[in-house]
Design a protein around this motif. Structure first.
Motif, PDB file in Angstrom:
ATOM      1  N   GLN A 186     -16.097   9.163   2.607  1.00  0.00           N
ATOM      2  CA  GLN A 186     -14.895   9.466   1.828  1.00  0.00           C
ATOM      3  C   GLN A 186     -14.132   8.204   1.463  1.00  0.00           C
ATOM      4  N   HIS A 187     -13.494   8.247   0.307  1.00  0.00           N
ATOM      5  CA  HIS A 187     -12.823   7.079  -0.249  1.00  0.00           C
ATOM      6  C   HIS A 187     -11.473   7.525  -0.793  1.00  0.00           C
ATOM      7  N   ILE A 188     -10.398   7.042  -0.177  1.00  0.00           N
ATOM      8  CA  ILE A 188      -9.039   7.354  -0.633  1.00  0.00           C
ATOM      9  C   ILE A 188      -8.480   6.125  -1.324  1.00  0.00           C
TER      10      ILE A 188
ATOM     11  N   ILE B 109      -4.749   0.122  -3.192  1.00  0.00           N
ATOM     12  CA  ILE B 109      -5.285  -0.002  -1.845  1.00  0.00           C
ATOM     13  C   ILE B 109      -6.264   1.145  -1.624  1.00  0.00           C
ATOM     14  N   GLY B 110      -7.123   0.984  -0.625  1.00  0.00           N
ATOM     15  CA  GLY B 110      -8.094   2.049  -0.373  1.00  0.00           C
ATOM     16  C   GLY B 110      -8.582   2.045   1.060  1.00  0.00           C
ATOM     17  N   ALA B 111      -8.987   3.219   1.534  1.00  0.00           N
ATOM     18  CA  ALA B 111      -9.636   3.382   2.834  1.00  0.00           C
ATOM     19  C   ALA B 111     -10.976   4.054   2.581  1.00  0.00           C
TER      20      ALA B 111
ATOM     21  N   ASP C 183      -9.063  -1.757   2.045  1.00  0.00           N
ATOM     22  CA  ASP C 183      -9.233  -2.598   0.867  1.00  0.00           C
ATOM     23  C   ASP C 183      -7.944  -2.817   0.093  1.00  0.00           C
ATOM     24  N   ASP C 184      -7.874  -3.983  -0.545  1.00  0.00           N
ATOM     25  CA  ASP C 184      -6.901  -4.259  -1.601  1.00  0.00           C
ATOM     26  C   ASP C 184      -7.694  -4.548  -2.870  1.00  0.00           C
TER      27      ASP C 184
ATOM     28  N   LEU D 272      -1.756   7.140   2.278  1.00  0.00           N
ATOM     29  CA  LEU D 272      -2.194   6.068   3.170  1.00  0.00           C
ATOM     30  C   LEU D 272      -1.025   5.285   3.742  1.00  0.00           C
ATOM     31  N   GLU D 273      -0.083   4.927   2.893  1.00  0.00           N
ATOM     32  CA  GLU D 273       1.058   4.154   3.367  1.00  0.00           C
ATOM     33  C   GLU D 273       1.908   4.961   4.338  1.00  0.00           C
ATOM     34  N   THR D 274       2.015   6.262   4.127  1.00  0.00           N
ATOM     35  CA  THR D 274       2.754   7.116   5.059  1.00  0.00           C
ATOM     36  C   THR D 274       2.048   7.165   6.410  1.00  0.00           C
ATOM     37  N   MET D 275       0.723   7.292   6.396  1.00  0.00           N
ATOM     38  CA  MET D 275      -0.023   7.294   7.649  1.00  0.00           C
ATOM     39  C   MET D 275       0.077   5.943   8.365  1.00  0.00           C
TER      40      MET D 275
END
Length: 209
Positions: free
Chosen positions: A79-81, A91-93, A115-116, A194-197
């Motif tokens: 999975q890719h967010i 940004i990505g996870a 990632d950035d 993502l930033e909230t997590m």
């Protein structure tokens, strides 16, 4: 919907797809040892160390690492967010399950990339790629217990798989009152999941494998 909003939405969708392709190209070029294709996925002024900047230094580091540590590799993406800071920065996870031939051992790994991404002159690149490992171990040796990073010929150590997100430590450090229903936080904004997590957690320092 006015034309400018429509164009912005199309641009966002195209950017998401290009970033996903960027991640897929990273795995393929790495596993096939096409180092020119690989380093060209990064920004031209990519930082490789405190002293070294640029694709030429990244290629030299990769060449040394891949020749001395691995006979072969295979990276399988999950999975890719992806979230955008502005139209040209994101940004990505991304989850990744990897296999490595290391001499006489077959090492499997579970990790995620933090990632950035940056769009430069109309094209998306990696600005930074932080590998956060959960485990690495011989195929026949389940990584149960602490210090799950178990490379051949090295002392075991902990990866940074859970350090990006404070919820892991909070979950295990607290015990709910079973007589009360738990509180549920307000849902995170769609573009800030993502930033909230992350909850403002510092970026972990990654131990080079």
């Amino acid at each position: 919907m006015d034309n400018s909003r429509l164009l912005a939405r199309v641009d966002r969708l195209e950017s998401i797809e290009e970033i996903r392709q960027l991640a897929a190209k990273y795995s393929l070029s790495l596993d096939m040892r096409d180092l020119d294709a690989h380093v060209n996925l990064f920004a031209p002024d990519i930082r490789v160390s405190h002293e070294k900047v640029g694709r030429i230094h990244l290629k030299a580091w990769l060449d040394d690492t891949l020749r001395n540590q691995f006979t072969g590799t295979s990276h399988h993406l999950g999975q890719h967010i992806i979230e955008f800071k502005d139209p040209d920065h994101a940004i990505g996870a991304l989850y990744s399950k990897n296999e490595h031939e290391c001499g006489g051992e077959w090492v499997i790994m579970q990790m995620l990339y933090w990632d950035d991404y940056e769009r430069i002159e109309g094209r998306w690149y990696f600005r930074r790629r932080l590998p956060c490992y959960w485990y690495a171990t011989d195929l026949n040796k389940p990584p149960v217990g602490d210090m799950k990073m178990r490379w051949p010929g090295r002392e075991p150590y902990d990866g940074a798989f859970h350090e990006l997100f404070p919820s892991w430590k909070t979950f295990w450090a607290t015990r709910p009152d079973r007589d009360k229903l738990p509180e549920v936080a307000v849902p995170a904004p769609v573009e800030h999941f993502l930033e909230t997590m992350r909850r403002g957690a510092p970026t972990p320092k990654i131990r080079v494998r």
